[in-house]
Design a protein around this motif. Structure first.
Motif, mmCIF file in Angstrom:
data_model
loop_
_atom_site.group_PDB
_atom_site.id
_atom_site.type_symbol
_atom_site.label_atom_id
_atom_site.label_comp_id
_atom_site.label_asym_id
_atom_site.label_seq_id
_atom_site.Cartn_x
_atom_site.Cartn_y
_atom_site.Cartn_z
ATOM 1 N N VAL A 112 -1.056 -14.694 50.083
ATOM 2 C CA VAL A 112 -0.974 -15.584 51.355
ATOM 3 C C VAL A 112 -2.630 -16.038 51.993
ATOM 4 C CG1 VAL A 112 -0.376 -16.882 52.955
ATOM 5 C CG2 VAL A 112 1.255 -15.692 51.253
ATOM 6 N N VAL A 113 -2.695 -15.478 52.257
ATOM 7 C CA VAL A 113 -3.905 -15.366 53.192
ATOM 8 C C VAL A 113 -5.518 -16.072 52.010
ATOM 9 C CG1 VAL A 113 -5.678 -14.768 54.566
ATOM 10 C CG2 VAL A 113 -2.642 -14.902 55.144
ATOM 11 N N GLY A 114 -5.298 -15.374 51.701
ATOM 12 C CA GLY A 114 -6.647 -15.238 50.155
ATOM 13 C C GLY A 114 -6.624 -16.506 49.707
ATOM 14 N N GLY A 115 -5.046 -16.004 48.735
ATOM 15 C CA GLY A 115 -5.134 -17.087 48.381
ATOM 16 C C GLY A 115 -5.293 -18.653 48.745
ATOM 17 N N LEU A 116 -4.528 -19.127 50.038
ATOM 18 C CA LEU A 116 -4.764 -20.559 51.527
ATOM 19 C C LEU A 116 -6.362 -20.306 51.409
ATOM 20 C CD1 LEU A 116 -2.335 -19.946 53.380
ATOM 21 C CD2 LEU A 116 -2.998 -21.579 51.611
ATOM 22 N N LEU A 117 -7.283 -18.737 51.583
ATOM 23 C CA LEU A 117 -8.811 -19.366 51.841
ATOM 24 C C LEU A 117 -9.475 -19.716 50.152
ATOM 25 C CD1 LEU A 117 -9.636 -16.377 54.193
ATOM 26 C CD2 LEU A 117 -9.154 -17.920 54.255
ATOM 27 N N SER A 118 -9.025 -19.152 49.471
ATOM 28 C CA SER A 118 -9.410 -19.297 47.743
ATOM 29 C C SER A 118 -10.117 -20.974 47.433
ATOM 30 C CB SER A 118 -8.648 -18.267 46.773
ATOM 31 O OG SER A 118 -9.894 -18.962 45.652
ATOM 32 N N ALA A 119 -8.210 -21.255 48.024
ATOM 33 C CA ALA A 119 -7.896 -22.671 48.152
ATOM 34 C C ALA A 119 -8.672 -23.886 48.386
ATOM 35 C CB ALA A 119 -6.181 -23.246 47.955
ATOM 36 N N ARG A 120 -8.681 -23.360 49.507
ATOM 37 C CA ARG A 120 -9.901 -24.398 50.717
ATOM 38 C C ARG A 120 -11.154 -24.140 49.785
ATOM 39 N NH1 ARG A 120 -11.086 -21.520 56.651
ATOM 40 N NH2 ARG A 120 -13.140 -21.262 55.427
ATOM 41 N N GLY A 121 -11.666 -23.061 49.850
ATOM 42 C CA GLY A 121 -13.085 -22.878 49.318
ATOM 43 C C GLY A 121 -13.510 -23.657 48.376
ATOM 44 N N ARG A 122 -12.307 -23.670 47.362
ATOM 45 C CA ARG A 122 -11.579 -24.620 45.703
ATOM 46 C C ARG A 122 -12.202 -25.869 45.894
ATOM 47 N NH1 ARG A 122 -7.420 -23.642 43.491
ATOM 48 N NH2 ARG A 122 -7.349 -21.519 43.938
ATOM 49 N N ASP A 123 -11.676 -26.228 47.012
ATOM 50 C CA ASP A 123 -11.578 -27.854 47.502
ATOM 51 C C ASP A 123 -13.264 -28.102 47.532
ATOM 52 O OD1 ASP A 123 -8.732 -28.006 46.817
ATOM 53 O OD2 ASP A 123 -8.164 -28.053 48.763
ATOM 54 N N LYS A 124 -13.323 -27.021 48.467
ATOM 55 C CA LYS A 124 -15.381 -27.746 49.222
ATOM 56 C C LYS A 124 -15.831 -27.780 48.067
ATOM 57 C CE LYS A 124 -15.237 -25.309 53.531
ATOM 58 N NZ LYS A 124 -16.157 -23.991 54.342
ATOM 59 N N ASP A 125 -16.105 -26.782 47.241
ATOM 60 C CA ASP A 125 -16.636 -26.820 45.492
ATOM 61 C C ASP A 125 -16.316 -28.351 44.562
ATOM 62 O OD1 ASP A 125 -17.683 -24.627 46.835
ATOM 63 O OD2 ASP A 125 -17.048 -23.461 45.593
ATOM 64 N N THR A 126 -15.367 -28.776 44.665
ATOM 65 C CA THR A 126 -14.772 -30.209 43.990
ATOM 66 C C THR A 126 -14.891 -31.061 44.936
ATOM 67 O OG1 THR A 126 -12.200 -30.032 44.902
ATOM 68 C CG2 THR A 126 -13.367 -28.359 42.590
#
Length: 89
Positions: free
Chosen positions: A70-84
């Motif tokens: 859950v934490v890894g998915g949230l961090l990954s989604a947060r990083g993906r939102d910044k990139d796009t």
């Protein structure tokens, strides 16, 4: 006749690329940690250092793995939102 000219070849950086190359998936890392934890627990229990209850060990590993996913998915989604983000509204 062709000749090799080193000036014609593009230079590549010596360090790791920062262009967003392939990254490790969260699930892969979590399952790898689970396997390592199980192996360590098996070794510890075989050495007789600690008596382990299998049910409690599995419950603890599943709680830890679920939280890590859950934490890894949230961090990954947060990083993906910044990139796009394009900066347009």
């Amino acid at each position: 006749m062709s000749s090799y000219d080193p000036a014609d070849t593009p230079e590549t950086p010596a360090g790791p690329s920062t262009d967003g190359g392939p990254r490790a998936r969260v699930g892969t890392v979590v399952w790898g940690l689970i396997v390592l934890a199980l192996a360590a627990l098996i070794i510890i229990s075989r050495l007789g250092l600690v008596a382990l209850n299998g049910t409690y060990v599995l419950i603890g590993l599943m709680i830890g793995a679920g939280a890590a996913l859950v934490v890894g998915g949230l961090l990954s989604a947060r990083g993906r939102d910044k990139d796009t983000t394009t900066g347009k509204s």
